[in-house]
Motif scaffolding. Structure first.
Motif, short mmCIF file in Angstrom:
data_model
loop_
_atom_site.label_atom_id
_atom_site.label_comp_id
_atom_site.label_asym_id
_atom_site.label_seq_id
_atom_site.Cartn_x
_atom_site.Cartn_y
_atom_site.Cartn_z
N GLY A 24 0.78 -1.22 0.00
CA GLY A 24 0.00 0.00 0.00
C GLY A 24 0.82 1.28 0.00
O GLY A 24 0.29 2.36 0.23
N VAL A 25 2.12 1.17 -0.26
CA VAL A 25 2.98 2.35 -0.28
C VAL A 25 3.29 2.68 -1.74
O VAL A 25 3.95 1.92 -2.44
CB VAL A 25 4.30 2.09 0.49
CG1 VAL A 25 5.23 3.28 0.37
CG2 VAL A 25 4.01 1.77 1.94
N THR A 26 2.77 3.82 -2.21
CA THR A 26 3.00 4.27 -3.59
C THR A 26 3.41 5.73 -3.57
O THR A 26 3.39 6.37 -2.52
CB THR A 26 1.71 4.13 -4.43
OG1 THR A 26 0.72 5.04 -3.91
CG2 THR A 26 1.16 2.72 -4.42
N THR A 27 3.75 6.26 -4.74
CA THR A 27 4.11 7.68 -4.80
C THR A 27 2.89 8.57 -4.52
O THR A 27 3.06 9.71 -4.12
CB THR A 27 4.71 8.04 -6.17
OG1 THR A 27 3.82 7.65 -7.20
CG2 THR A 27 6.05 7.38 -6.35
N GLU A 28 1.69 8.05 -4.71
CA GLU A 28 0.49 8.82 -4.39
C GLU A 28 0.29 8.93 -2.88
O GLU A 28 -0.11 9.97 -2.38
CB GLU A 28 -0.76 8.21 -5.04
CG GLU A 28 -0.86 8.44 -6.54
CD GLU A 28 0.02 7.49 -7.34
OE1 GLU A 28 0.20 6.33 -6.93
OE2 GLU A 28 0.54 7.93 -8.38
N THR A 29 0.55 7.85 -2.17
CA THR A 29 0.36 7.86 -0.71
C THR A 29 1.58 8.39 0.02
O THR A 29 1.46 8.92 1.12
CB THR A 29 0.05 6.45 -0.19
OG1 THR A 29 1.16 5.58 -0.46
CG2 THR A 29 -1.23 5.90 -0.80
N HIS A 30 2.75 8.24 -0.57
CA HIS A 30 4.02 8.66 0.04
C HIS A 30 4.84 9.41 -1.02
O HIS A 30 5.68 8.82 -1.69
CB HIS A 30 4.81 7.44 0.52
CG HIS A 30 4.14 6.64 1.59
ND1 HIS A 30 3.02 5.87 1.35
CD2 HIS A 30 4.43 6.51 2.90
CE1 HIS A 30 2.66 5.28 2.47
NE2 HIS A 30 3.50 5.66 3.43
N PRO A 110 -0.13 14.00 4.08
CA PRO A 110 -1.12 14.35 5.09
C PRO A 110 -2.53 14.40 4.50
O PRO A 110 -2.70 14.80 3.35
CB PRO A 110 -0.70 15.74 5.57
CG PRO A 110 0.71 15.92 5.09
CD PRO A 110 0.86 15.04 3.89
N PRO A 111 -3.54 14.01 5.27
CA PRO A 111 -4.92 14.09 4.78
C PRO A 111 -5.27 15.53 4.43
O PRO A 111 -4.89 16.46 5.13
CB PRO A 111 -5.76 13.60 5.95
CG PRO A 111 -4.82 12.94 6.90
CD PRO A 111 -3.45 13.49 6.62
#
Length: 118
Positions: A24-30, A110-111
């Protein structure tokens, strides 16, 4: 950097990216994860080439220069050693990949940050 080193680094970059995405770690999330991926790909590449160098009189880079072939490793005995070290590096990374999403949580976007609104 010789072509062999570049190919190996790209190989590890792809493996790391895939393992992280599975967690679940991608450039979109991280957004800054590419720095982690590149750094670890270099570390794994260096592990492989150092392992081969320890058992050889010449380092892989020197063999490439001496043979004038920086596009591929043509000596089968060296390739077999490279393959063994590559597999060891992959297994070591994959054995620790499950802990990475939690360790990398500090790098999450961050959200409500810019770019997440549609």
């Amino acid at each position: 950097m010789g072509e062999s080193q570049h190919r190996l680094q790209s190989h590890f970059r792809d493996i790391i990216r895939a393992e992280l995405a599975a967690g679940g770690v991608t450039t979109e999330t991280h957004p800054m994860i590419h720095l982690f991926i590149e750094n670890h790909a270099i570390l794994l590449r260096d592990f492989v080439f150092s392992g081969v160098s320890l058992s050889r009189q010449f380092r892989v880079e020197e063999i490439e220069r001496l043979t004038g072939d920086t596009t591929s490793m043509i000596r089968v005995d060296i390739w077999d050693q490279l393959k063994s070290h590559i597999e060891t590096a992959e297994k070591q990374f994959q054995s620790q990949a499950g802990t990475l999403p939690k360790l990398l949580s500090a790098f999450e976007k961050p959200p409500g940050s810019w770019g997440s609104e549609k």
